[in-house]
Design an enzyme around this catalytic site. Structure first.
Site, PDB file in Angstrom:
ATOM      1  N   ASP A 185       0.911  -1.140   0.000  1.00 19.79           N
ATOM      2  CA  ASP A 185       0.000   0.000   0.000  1.00 19.79           C
ATOM      3  C   ASP A 185       0.952   1.192   0.000  1.00 19.79           C
ATOM      4  O   ASP A 185       1.569   1.501   1.028  1.00 19.79           O
ATOM      5  CB  ASP A 185      -0.857   0.004   1.268  1.00 19.79           C
ATOM      6  N   HIS A 186       1.116   1.845  -1.161  1.00 18.72           N
ATOM      7  CA  HIS A 186       2.224   2.800  -1.268  1.00 18.72           C
ATOM      8  C   HIS A 186       2.076   3.983  -0.292  1.00 18.72           C
ATOM      9  O   HIS A 186       3.046   4.650   0.025  1.00 18.72           O
ATOM     10  CB  HIS A 186       2.440   3.265  -2.717  1.00 18.72           C
ATOM     11  N   HIS A 248      -5.707   2.800   1.171  1.00 14.02           N
ATOM     12  CA  HIS A 248      -4.984   3.981   1.654  1.00 14.02           C
ATOM     13  C   HIS A 248      -5.695   4.677   2.831  1.00 14.02           C
ATOM     14  O   HIS A 248      -5.083   4.961   3.856  1.00 14.02           O
ATOM     15  CB  HIS A 248      -4.799   5.005   0.538  1.00 14.02           C
TER      16      HIS A 248
HETATM   17  C1  BG6 Z   1      -3.474   4.625  -6.315  1.00 10.07           C
HETATM   18  C2  BG6 Z   1      -4.846   4.660  -6.936  1.00 10.07           C
HETATM   19  O1  BG6 Z   1      -3.366   3.552  -5.426  1.00 10.07           O
HETATM   20  O2  BG6 Z   1      -3.261   5.840  -5.606  1.00 10.07           O
HETATM   21  C3  BG6 Z   1      -4.986   5.856  -7.850  1.00 10.07           C
HETATM   22  O3  BG6 Z   1      -5.047   3.464  -7.676  1.00 10.07           O
HETATM   23  C4  BG6 Z   1      -4.648   7.134  -7.125  1.00 10.07           C
HETATM   24  O4  BG6 Z   1      -6.294   5.933  -8.395  1.00 10.07           O
HETATM   25  C5  BG6 Z   1      -3.295   6.996  -6.423  1.00 10.07           C
HETATM   26  O5  BG6 Z   1      -4.604   8.180  -8.064  1.00 10.07           O
HETATM   27  C6  BG6 Z   1      -3.027   8.182  -5.536  1.00 10.07           C
HETATM   28  O6  BG6 Z   1      -1.721   8.104  -5.065  1.00 10.07           O
HETATM   29  P1  BG6 Z   1      -0.889   9.404  -4.702  1.00 10.07           P
HETATM   30  O7  BG6 Z   1       0.402   8.879  -4.170  1.00 10.07           O
HETATM   31  O8  BG6 Z   1      -0.747  10.175  -5.969  1.00 10.07           O
HETATM   32  O9  BG6 Z   1      -1.706  10.125  -3.684  1.00 10.07           O
END
Ligand code: BG6
Length: 502
Positions: A185-186, A248
């Site tokens: 989960d980045h 997230h």
């Molecule tokens: C991803 C989603 O996990 O996270 C995307 O699949 C979203 O739809 C993105 O745009 C948002 O990540 P960040 O790091 O740009 O907030």
């Protein structure tokens, strides 16, 4: 750099190596780890993809990605020259055994050259429909023989609902041990997200206030100006709830609400987060409308540019019922948080791109000041700014200078950029290094993923069984549908105003 954190010799095999994620995120992150000497000189990336490409062609495609997306700017020629030699490409059919035999040969040859077994990381950077087949072949081909050295990394979505996530977990556990499976989960790799734990558990000052006695409510907003871009065909089967809330936003909620871990052992931290998910009040299907709001963007304006509605996007059905916005009110039924609302919202094509957590404190129990002194009075508020500005803002009352007693809200501010001008690593740098180090603290365990799905299933069922009759219900460039304002206004609150004050 702490020497003990440096990764051991590693071979990373990326399946889906010609895709966007590898180009924009994974390889720029690996390049930066290499640049900052976090990786061992015995390091290799084997990209596996279905397109025809030479090693040279693959390397120059990746160099282009680094030059465009690396946080450290364009690649340094002298570093790139050496780094490029660690990168290889293999064209492959994922269903052919020969793909895995030849990978095994290549990995063994590198290990022989380096003098022994090394970390093997298998990274699934491709759509979910391929993942099961590749994982099976990797397992069957004996590519991941040692559970201490071999790891397999999965991007989200991890399952489409509770049942499919359970099935996928059960299936993977027939091939690998849980300690070998890294579900990304980045958001958990983001510097400001990791800082939530530092803020809460490395300071004695806030934790005594961090409960229902002092906190009135919590808001988590992750809003994006972007639409679905070229991901319409994926997104139309997912929607905001699956794409953002299940992972997230619920992870952010866990970090805010979890009990202090006894140690930073991966399982201890993850146990405390799972406790939060288990304590989330279950919403029955009949009550969904009291707790959840969905939205879908129509055409509108973003930064002065006209943009199409969701149903006009490529890959999206013209009568799609998919949510591009979702807002929720959750309660956590435990001693710390009983009856304190946690409001979550996320959406695409909103007015701002911002991720922010607001902790709204309760008013003082007794107002000693005369009423004219408190005209501008506001309860304390703590804002954890995840992105794009990274920082923490604490709002409190001060006396406005002058001969009269007049209270005024003022802010104490911690700003990452000012305090750490040298910059922060990207989420993928942190996460890739952790995979190489075998540290799973920031990754989702099987039971975490399932517990998050479990909470959301009644809402998913309700929404799928009852298509919205009002979609699209917010114009691009707005802050979501009106119902979202009503959800929080019913309790006498407002969403934090966007854009945030500087
Ligand atoms: C991803 C989603 O996990 O996270 C995307 O699949 C979203 O739809 C993105 O745009 C948002 O990540 P960040 O790091 O740009 O907030």
């Amino acid at each position: 750099m702490e020497a003990e954190k440096k990764a051991k010799p590693t071979i990373i095999v990326i399946f889906g190596a010609t895709g966007d994620l590898t180009w924009r995120k994974l390889v720029p992150a690996m390049y930066n780890l290499y640049l900052d000497q976090w990786v061992d000189p015995h390091f290799a990336i084997i990209g596996v993809g279905r397109s025809e490409m030479s090693n040279e062609g693959f390397r120059s495609h990746l160099l282009d990605g680094i030059n465009k997306f690396s946080r450290t700017g364009k690649a340094k020629p002298e570093v790139w020259e050496v780094f490029a030699q660690t990168i290889f490409y293999q064209k492959a059919d994922y269903d052919q055994d020969s793909t895995y035999t030849s990978l095994k040969k290549q990995i063994t040859a590198l290990e022989d050259e380096w003098g022994g077994a090394v970390n093997r990381v298998f990274y699934m950077s491709l759509p979910p429909q391929h993942v099961q087949q590749i994982a099976t072949k990797v397992g069957e081909a004996g590519l991941a023989p040692d559970d201490k050295l071999s790891r397999i990394v999965f991007e989200k979505p991890f399952g489409h609902d509770l049942e499919s996530a359970k099935k996928l977990n059960q299936f993977l556990l027939t091939l690998f041990h849980e300690c070998q499976i890294y579900r990304i989960d980045h958001y958990l790799g983001k510097e400001t997200v990791q800082n939530i734990m530092a803020f809460r558990f490395a300071n004695a000052m806030f934790e005594p206030l961090w409960n229902r006695n002092y906190i009135d409510h919590v808001q988590i907003t992750v809003s994006e100006q972007l639409g679905v871009e070229d991901r319409g065909s994926y997104y139309d089967h997912a929607g905001a709830l699956r794409d953002m809330i299940q992972n997230h936003l619920l992870q952010l909620l866990c970090l805010i609400a979890m009990e202090p871990p006894v140690s930073f052992d991966a399982d201890e931290v993850r146990n405390r987060k799972v406790d939060v998910l288990h304590a989330l009040r279950k919403i029955s299907r009949d009550e969904v409308h009291h707790y959840a709001v969905r939205g879908q963007y129509g055409a509108g304006w973003i930064e002065g540019k006209k943009v199409p509605g969701y149903r006009e996007e490529k890959g999206v059905l013209p009568d799609s019922n998919t949510d591009t916005f979702a807002a929720f009110k959750f309660f956590i039924d435990n001693w710390r948080w009983s009856n304190i609302p946690f409001y979550l919202r996320t959406g695409k094509r909103m007015s701002e791109s911002i991720s922010v957590i607001t902790i709204q404190f309760k008013p003082v129990p007794h107002q000693s000041f005369p009423s004219q002194a408190t005209e501008n009075w506001q309860p304390n508020r703590l804002i954890l700014n995840i992105q794009p500005q990274m920082g923490i803002r604490l709002r409190f009352q001060a006396k406005r200078p002058g001969l009269k007693m007049q209270l005024n809200p003022v802010d104490m501010l911690f700003n990452y950029k000012e305090n750490y001008p040298s910059g922060s690593p990207e989420a993928y740098e942190t996460l890739l290094l952790d995979v190489m180090l075998g540290d799973a603290t920031l990754f989702m365990r099987a039971d975490q993923v399932e517990a998050a799905w479990e909470v959301l299933m009644p809402i998913l069922h309700k929404w799928e069984a009852n298509p919205s009759i009002s979609f699209p219900n917010y114009a691009s460039g707005m802050q979501g549908p009106e119902e979202s304002e009503a959800l929080i206004a019913r309790d006498g609150h407002n969403w934090i105003a966007l854009p945030l004050e500087k």
